[in-house]
Design an enzyme around this catalytic site. Structure first.
Site, short mmCIF file in Angstrom:
data_model
loop_
_atom_site.label_atom_id
_atom_site.label_comp_id
_atom_site.label_asym_id
_atom_site.label_seq_id
_atom_site.Cartn_x
_atom_site.Cartn_y
_atom_site.Cartn_z
CG ASP A 73 -3.94 -0.52 7.63
OD1 ASP A 73 -3.15 -1.24 6.97
OD2 ASP A 73 -4.25 -1.07 8.60
CG ASN A 92 -1.12 -14.09 -2.11
OD1 ASN A 92 -1.63 -14.42 -3.36
ND2 ASN A 92 0.17 -13.68 -2.04
NE ARG A 126 8.10 -12.35 -8.15
CZ ARG A 126 7.34 -12.55 -7.29
NH1 ARG A 126 5.97 -13.15 -7.37
NH2 ARG A 126 7.37 -11.81 -6.07
NE ARG A 155 4.06 -16.57 -0.14
CZ ARG A 155 4.52 -17.31 -1.15
NH1 ARG A 155 4.79 -18.66 -0.95
NH2 ARG A 155 4.83 -16.69 -2.11
CG HIS A 211 -0.33 -15.50 -7.40
ND1 HIS A 211 0.81 -15.01 -8.18
CD2 HIS A 211 -0.21 -14.75 -6.05
CE1 HIS A 211 1.49 -14.47 -7.34
NE2 HIS A 211 1.10 -14.14 -6.08
N GLY A 266 0.87 -1.48 -0.09
CA GLY A 266 0.03 -0.02 0.00
C GLY A 266 0.67 1.21 -0.02
#
Ligand code: TXD
Length: 322
Positions: free
Chosen positions: A34, A121, A152, A83, A176, A15
């Site tokens: 937020d 995710n 990538r 993650r 993904h 963000g």
């Protein structure tokens, strides 16, 4: 023409970079939302104080209330946990589903006409959840994954062949996750197939295949490679850049063809699921899904990836999120 209003939901690592990139490109006024008090206000103030140096003239505002996003033209959602080392994206399902449900309700109530790009995710599941909870039309809700995964893949190809990445075109389709599908046969350098260039470089078909497989594997695991190095959190510069490319295509009605996590109505033999496919992005959101011929091996890989997405959606159903 009035300036566009862009609401960013989630003022964390991605963000923050999104806010800075939007400011530097003057894409529109920004509200950074937020749940953490003062933090989005602090980030927007910090970035606004660079306005003289970077020469941008837009309004930046931090917010803890959804009423501030009222009337947004575009919403980019990065709310949710990233993650930790050793985690897969799918491990984030329940924590981030809780968050995404609240976000969808907040956006629906305050910015019902917005186009929405999801970044959180596990991507394909979060896009599905947002669309179901908000009830927004499917072409106005989609996800960012393929633009980053393709960048990538292209980066690794450019490094391997010693050519400018600007001349590399390579796409990654599917979900993904670890089952994503880098399209080897279509990858090219200004029209020249990458496989042909590898075969000429090594003068050995088997070696060329081996080198390509290594690049495909590295692409699939690229997110994890960064997570492992950072130790706290996941990639954020490149995901922000990828999301900005999509935002720009929409805000400037560019009709760019990009891999997008888009809702499928029978395309690629998939009905009623969000999956990464080539799509044309413009002011209407996903204006068209573009189909292409897959050979047997590619189709098999796509099927595996689609099944992984279906598994996550089934989990959301089992847990009564959708
Ligand atoms: O390509 C892609 N799609 C991705 C996605 C590539 C990399 C990372 N990707 C995912 O994006 C990642 O797995 C996370 O799920 C999101 C956001 O990653 P980021 O690195 O920005 O995570 P942070 O820094 O933890 O920021 C998340 C913010 C944090 O400030 C929380 O306070 C906030 O989300 N948060 C909320 N905001 C709004 N509303 C609610 N309910 C909320 N809960 C937490």
């Amino acid at each position: 023409m009035s300036r566009k209003k862009i609401a960013l939901i989630g003022g964390g690592q991605i963000g923050g970079v999104l806010t800075q990139l939007i400011a530097q490109r003057e894409l529109g006024d920004v509200v950074l939302f937020d749940v953490v008090e003062d933090m989005p206000q602090g980030k927007t103030l910090d970035i606004a104080e660079a306005s003289r140096i970077d020469s941008f003239d837009i309004n930046l505002k931090g917010a803890n209330s959804y009423s501030e996003i009222a009337g947004a033209d575009l919403v980019i959602i990065t709310a949710g946990l990233p993650r930790k080392p050793g985690m897969s994206r799918d491990d984030l399902l329940t924590t981030n589903a809780e968050i995404m449900k609240k976000v969808a309700e907040g956006v629906k109530a305050n910015a019902p006409d917005a186009i929405v790009i999801i970044v959180s995710n596990p991507l394909d599941a979060m896009v599905t959840l947002f669309q179901k909870v908000s009830g927004f039309s499917a072409e106005k809700v989609f996800g960012q994954a393929g633009v980053l995964d393709s960048s990538r893949f292209s980066t690794f190809i450019a490094w391997e062949l010693g050519v400018s990445v600007k001349d590399v075109n390579a796409m990654v389709l599917g979900g993904h996750g670890d089952t994503m599908v880098p399209l080897v046969r279509y990858a090219n350098v200004n029209g020249i197939p990458v496989m042909e260039m590898l075969e000429r470089k090594y003068n050995d078909k088997a070696k060329a295949k081996e080198v390509m497989s290594a690049m495909v594997e590295r692409t699939k695991m690229a997110g994890g490679e960064v997570v492992k190095l950072l130790k706290t959190g996941s990639a954020f510069y490149s995901p922000a850049s990828a999301s900005i490319a999509m935002a720009e295509a929409i805000l400037k009605d560019e009709k760019r063809l990009m891999p997008v996590c888009a809702y499928l109505n029978g395309e690629f033999g998939v009905d009623g699921y969000y999956v990464g496919v080539p799509a044309v992005l413009g002011e209407g959101g996903v204006e068209k899904v573009v189909e292409l011929t897959l050979d047997e091996e590619e189709q098999k890989a796509m099927d595996v990836s689609v099944n992984a997405v279906k598994g996550l959606v089934a989990d959301l159903q089992r847990l009564n999120y959708i």
